[in-house]
Write an enzyme that holds these catalytic residues in place. Structure first.
Site, PDB file in Angstrom:
ATOM      1  N   CYS A   2     -33.232  89.811 -59.618  1.00  0.00           N
ATOM      2  CA  CYS A   2     -32.185  90.252 -58.690  1.00  0.00           C
ATOM      3  C   CYS A   2     -31.826  89.145 -57.692  1.00  0.00           C
ATOM      4  CB  CYS A   2     -32.663  91.452 -57.904  1.00  0.00           C
ATOM      5  SG  CYS A   2     -33.212  92.800 -58.934  1.00  0.00           S
ATOM      6  N   ARG A  27     -29.837  83.469 -62.489  1.00  0.00           N
ATOM      7  CA  ARG A  27     -31.156  84.094 -62.340  1.00  0.00           C
ATOM      8  C   ARG A  27     -31.368  85.220 -63.347  1.00  0.00           C
ATOM      9  NH1 ARG A  27     -33.351  83.536 -56.819  1.00  0.00           N
ATOM     10  NH2 ARG A  27     -34.307  85.556 -57.116  1.00  0.00           N
ATOM     11  N   TRP A  74     -31.377  93.118 -61.775  1.00  0.00           N
ATOM     12  CA  TRP A  74     -32.080  92.955 -63.056  1.00  0.00           C
ATOM     13  C   TRP A  74     -32.974  94.173 -63.148  1.00  0.00           C
ATOM     14  CZ3 TRP A  74     -37.080  92.037 -64.998  1.00  0.00           C
ATOM     15  CH2 TRP A  74     -37.142  91.413 -66.262  1.00  0.00           C
ATOM     16  N   ASN A 100     -34.303  93.230 -53.441  1.00  0.00           N
ATOM     17  CA  ASN A 100     -35.022  92.539 -54.523  1.00  0.00           C
ATOM     18  C   ASN A 100     -36.487  92.922 -54.404  1.00  0.00           C
ATOM     19  OD1 ASN A 100     -32.669  91.205 -54.988  1.00  0.00           O
ATOM     20  ND2 ASN A 100     -33.443  89.153 -54.525  1.00  0.00           N
ATOM     21  N   GLY A 101     -37.167  93.099 -55.527  1.00  0.00           N
ATOM     22  CA  GLY A 101     -38.594  93.427 -55.485  1.00  0.00           C
ATOM     23  C   GLY A 101     -38.850  94.830 -56.004  1.00  0.00           C
ATOM     24  N   GLU A 481     -44.248  73.665 -75.930  1.00  0.00           N
ATOM     25  CA  GLU A 481     -43.036  73.674 -75.094  1.00  0.00           C
ATOM     26  C   GLU A 481     -41.781  73.581 -75.973  1.00  0.00           C
ATOM     27  OE1 GLU A 481     -42.019  74.407 -72.309  1.00  0.00           O
ATOM     28  OE2 GLU A 481     -40.235  73.237 -71.875  1.00  0.00           O
ATOM     29  N   LYS A 485     -38.815  76.358 -76.010  1.00  0.00           N
ATOM     30  CA  LYS A 485     -37.406  76.048 -75.756  1.00  0.00           C
ATOM     31  C   LYS A 485     -36.539  76.625 -76.870  1.00  0.00           C
ATOM     32  CE  LYS A 485     -37.295  75.238 -72.401  1.00  0.00           C
ATOM     33  NZ  LYS A 485     -38.370  75.042 -71.470  1.00  0.00           N
ATOM     34  N   GLU A 488     -36.488  80.594 -76.798  1.00  0.00           N
ATOM     35  CA  GLU A 488     -35.855  81.289 -75.681  1.00  0.00           C
ATOM     36  C   GLU A 488     -34.340  81.141 -75.643  1.00  0.00           C
ATOM     37  OE1 GLU A 488     -37.095  80.088 -71.750  1.00  0.00           O
ATOM     38  OE2 GLU A 488     -37.223  78.008 -72.355  1.00  0.00           O
ATOM     39  N   HIS A 504     -56.219  75.735 -90.436  1.00  0.00           N
ATOM     40  CA  HIS A 504     -56.963  76.965 -90.150  1.00  0.00           C
ATOM     41  C   HIS A 504     -56.049  78.190 -90.202  1.00  0.00           C
ATOM     42  CE1 HIS A 504     -60.493  74.643 -89.130  1.00  0.00           C
ATOM     43  NE2 HIS A 504     -59.700  73.833 -88.433  1.00  0.00           N
ATOM     44  N   LYS A 603     -34.270  83.599 -64.403  1.00  0.00           N
ATOM     45  CA  LYS A 603     -34.695  82.254 -64.004  1.00  0.00           C
ATOM     46  C   LYS A 603     -35.954  82.292 -63.150  1.00  0.00           C
ATOM     47  CE  LYS A 603     -34.467  77.842 -63.560  1.00  0.00           C
ATOM     48  NZ  LYS A 603     -35.011  77.112 -64.704  1.00  0.00           N
TER      49      LYS A 603
END
Ligand code: F6R
Length: 608
Positions: A2, A27, A74, A100-101, A481, A485, A488, A504, A603
Site C-alpha cells: 500500500c 510498489r 494491496w 498502510n499496515g 538470483e 529474476k 518473477e 544429486h 516492491k
C-alpha cells in the site's frame, strides 16, 4: 504494498495527489482512492485497478480542494474491490482514513463497535480506525487520533482528515513508514519519498508511535503520549528525474543500465590506494566493536538475501570471520545463540522489509551488534541498525531488484576488504583489490554493450517453460538470483542450483527443451563447471554459458556464450549477474509481461 500520499497547501490537491500515486505505482497495488477537503465538505472517489482507472472515474468531477489524502491498496483483508479500497469513512462521513499496515486486533475492535450500533461498509481492518476516530472526536482531530492509536495493535501508517477540521491532515505511524515533506507554502506526507520528490527534497521522518498535524504553513510532531518532538529536517539526494523513465521503456531496463553509475556511487570517495584500504564513514559508530568481530550473520530477503549469500563467500575470502547468511523471513524460527563479538548485517533496498526489520530487532534483543547496507536514507532498517553504509543508488522503482544487488555486492566487498586489511590481508592484496573494484564501472559498461546479443538469446529461448541456472562458489547465489529474476518478471519456471548438486537430482530434468544457464567464469571452480556443461550437453540440453572474455574451451561446447571481462574471483558476481538481469528482462519483454509491475508482487514488503 500500500502507498500513502497527502498534500495540504495553497494549490489544488487533486493533481498533486494523483501524480504522487502514480509514483507509488511501482510498489504494487490493486485499487486506489482519494479524498479531498473542500470547505466543510469532503469529496472522495475510489476505483479497482490502476490509477488511470481512478482518474477515469473522477473524470471531470471537480474534486476541488487544497487538502487531501490518497492511497494505493494491496489487498490483505478483503478482496480488491471499491468497497474495500481506501479512504474509509465513519458512519456520518466526517472522518476519512487511509492506512498502510495491518491492525491485528481489528476483529475485537469491530465487535465492540458493532455492539455500539456501528455498521461496517467494508471487510477491511482499516475501517475500525475511521469509526474510532469519529467516536473520540470532540473538536481536536489530533487528540482523537492519539486516543485511537492507544487502542490499535499491529502496524500502521495512517492519514486522517475530518470534514469539520479544514486545512489539516493528521498522520501517525507505528511500524509502517511515513515521511513528512516540507514544500513551499505546503506540506506533504507519504509512505515513500519518491511520491514527493517533485515538490520537495526536505523531509522529516516520523518514528514509531508518533503523530503529526500538517497544515499549509506549519507542522508539529508529538508522541502518542502527547510529548512534543523537535526533529531536524533532512535533505534527500534523489532528484525528480530519478523517478522518470528518461527514454527507457521500463524502469527495470533503466536501472540495469544505471549500474556503472550506481557501482561508482558505491565506491566514490571510498578507495584509498596508498593504504590499500577502503574508507567507510557510516560504520564509525561501531568500528571499535567491528574490529573485534569474530562472527557475522548476514540477513535479508529475496534478492537482498542472495546478495548476502555472495557476501558470505566474500567475507570468508577476505577476512578471518565466521560468516553465516540467514533468510530474514526464517530468522524468528531459529534458536541462534550469538557468541560474543557477533555482528548482524542487514541488507535491504527499501529499508522497510518487515521480516528484515523483525530479524535485526530480534538480533539486538539477543545481544548482537547491528549494521545495515540500505538504499533508502532514514528508512526503518537504517535507523534501527544505527550504523552501516548507504547505497546512494537513487530510487529503485522496477519491482525486480537489479542495481541495488550489484551495489550491495560492491559495498560488502569494501567492508570485507576493510576488515581483511585489519586481519591478515597484505598491502599488496589490498591495492590489487582496490584496483579491481575501481575498474568495475567500466567493465559493467562493457557487459551492458552485449544487450542486443542477449536480447537475441531471449528471442531464441523465451518460449521454453523450464530453465535451470547453475553456478559454483561465488556464482552459486548468482544462479539463484538469475532464476529469481526470470521467474518473477517473465513467469517462466526456473531453478537456481549449486552446479555440484546437479548430479544429486536436477540432472533428471535435462532434456532438449530445458535451457541451462551455466555461470562459468575462469575462476577456481572453472574446470568443474566445464564438466557440468559437458554432462548437460551429452544429454542434449541447450546451454547458455557465461564465460570470461576469450574463453575458447566452453565456446566449443555451449550453444550460446556471453562473455564478461576478467576480474578478481570474488568480484565476478558483480559482472555475471548483469547478463542474467538482461536475459530475464528480454524474455519478459518477448512474453509481453508487465515488467515493472509483475503480477502479485510488491516492491516493498512491509508486512510479515
Ligand atoms: C526481487 C526483489 C525482492 C526484494 C526483497 C527484499 O527482485 O526485489 O526479492 O529483494 O523483497 O527487499 P528489500 O531489499 O527492500 O529488503
Amino acid at each position: 504494498m500500500c502507498g500513502i500520499v497527502c498534500y495540504v497547501g495553497e494549490r489544488e490537491a487533486k493533481g498533486i495527489l494523483l501524480e504522487g500515486l502514480k509514483r507509488l505505482e511501482y510498489r504494487g497495488y490493486d485499487s486506489a482512492g482519494v479524498a479531498i477537503q473542500n470547505g466543510s465538505g469532503v469529496h472522495f472517489e475510489r476505483a479497482v485497478g490502476r490509477i488511470a482507472d481512478l482518474e477515469r472515474k473522477i473524470g471531470t468531477r471537480p474534486l476541488d480542494g487544497t487538502a487531501g489524502i490518497a492511497h494505493t491498496r494491496w489487498a490483505t483483508h478483503g478482496e480488491p474491490s471499491e468497497a474495500n479500497a481506501h479512504p474509509h469513512r465513519d458512519r456520518d462521513g466526517n472522518v476519512f482514513v487511509i492506512h498502510n499496515g495491518i491492525i491485528e486486533n481489528y476483529r475485537a475492535l469491530k465487535k465492540k463497535l458493532e455492539g455500539r450500533g456501528v455498521s461496517f461498509r467494508s471487510e477491511t481492518d482499516t475501517e475500525v480506525i475511521a469509526h474510532l476516530v469519529a467516536l473520540h472526536f470532540e473538536g481536536d482531530l489530533c487528540e482523537a487520533v492519539r486516543k485511537t492509536m492507544l487502542q490499535l495493535e499491529g502496524t500502521f501508517g495512517i492519514a486522517v482528515i475530518h470534514r469539520q477540521v479544514p486545512g489539516k491532515i493528521v498522520v501517525a505511524r507505528r511500524g509502517s513508514p511515513l515521511i513528512i515533506g516540507i514544500g513551499e507554502n505546503c506540506h506533504l506526507a507519504a509512505s515513500d519519498v519518491s511520491a514527493m520528490v517533485r515538490h520537495t527534497n526536505k523531509v522529516v521522518h516520523l518514528l514509531d508511535n508518533e503523530l503529526a498535524v500538517l497544515s499549509s504553513d506549519e507542522f508539529s510532531i508529538s508522541t502518542v503520549q502527547a510529548t512534543p518532538i523537535e526533529r531536524v529536517t533532512e535533505t534527500v539526494d534523489w532528484q525528480a528525474d530519478d523517478a522518470e523513465l528518461n527514454g527507457f521503456p521500463h524502469f527495470m531496463l533503466k536501472e540495469i543500465f544505471e549500474q556503472p553509475e550506481t557501482v561508482r556511487n558505491a565506491i566514490r570517495g571510498r578507495l584509498d590506494y596508498s593504504e590499500g584500504i577502503p574508507r567507510l564513514g557510516g560504520i564509525a559508530p561501531v568500528w571499535e566493536g567491528l574490529k573485534q568481530c569474530r562472527h557475522l550473520v548476514i540477513v535479508g530477503c529475496g534478492t537482498s538475501y542472495y546478495a548476502g549469500f555472495v557476501g558470505r563467500y566474500i567475507f570468508e575470502k577476505l577476512t578471518d570471520i565466521d560468516v553465516t547468511v540467514e533468510l530474514a523471513s526464517e530468522f524468528r524460527y531459529r534458536r541462534i545463540n550469538f557468541a560474543p563479538n557477533t555482528f548482524v548485517l542487514a541488507l535491504s533496498q527499501s529499508g522497510e522489509t518487515a521480516d528484515t526489520l523483525a530479524a535485526i530487532r530480534e538480533a539486538r534483543r539477543k545481544g548482537a551488534s547491528l549494521m545495515g547496507v540500505v538504499n533508502v536514507v532514514g528508512s526503518s532498517i537504517a535507523r534501527e541498525a544505527g550504523a552501516g553504509v548507504y547505497n546512494h543508488a537513487g530510487p529503485e522503482i522496477g519491482v525486480a531488484s537489479t542495481k541495488i544487488f550489484t551495489s550491495q555486492l560492491t559495498i560488502m566487498s569494501l567492508l570485507a576488504l576493510l576488515l581483511g586489511r585489519h586481519h591478515s590481508l597484505s598491502l599488496t592484496e589490498g591495492i590489487e583489490a582496490i584496483r579491481a573494484v575501481d575498474a568495475l564501472p567500466g567493465q559493467i559498461s562493457r557487459v551492458l554493450s552485449l544487450a542486443h546479443a542477449i536480447e537475441a538469446m531471449a528471442e531464441k529461448y523465451h518460449l521454453k517453460s523450464n530453465w535451470l541456472f547453475l553456478g559454483r562458489k561465488y556464482n552459486y547465489p548468482i544462479a539463484m538470483e538469475g532464476a529469481l529474476k526470470l521467474k518473477e518478471i517473465s513467469y517462466i519456471h526456473a531453478e537456481g542450483y549449486a552446479a555440484g548438486e546437479m548430479k544429486h537430482g536436477p540432472i533428471a530434468l535435462v532434456n532438449p527443451d530445458m535451457p541451462t544457464v551455466a555461470i562459468a567464469p575462469q575462476d577456481s571452480v572453472y574446470e568443474k563447471m566445464v564438466s557440468n556443461i559437458q554432462e548437460i550437453k551429452s544429454r542434449r540440453g541447450p546451454v547458455i554459458a557465461l564465460v570470461t572474455e576469450g574463453d575458447e574451451e566452453i565456446r566449443e561446447i555451449a550453444d550460446d556464450v556471453i562473455e564478461i571481462p576478467r576480474t578478481l574471483e570474488f568480484l565476478y558476481p558483480i559482472l555475471s549477474v548483469i547478463p542474467l538481469q538482461l536475459l530475464a528482462y528480454y524474455c519478459a519483454k518477448f512474453l509481453h509481461r508487465d515488467i515493472d509491475k509483475p503480477r502479485n508482487l510488491a516492491k516493498s514488503v512491509t508486512v510479515e
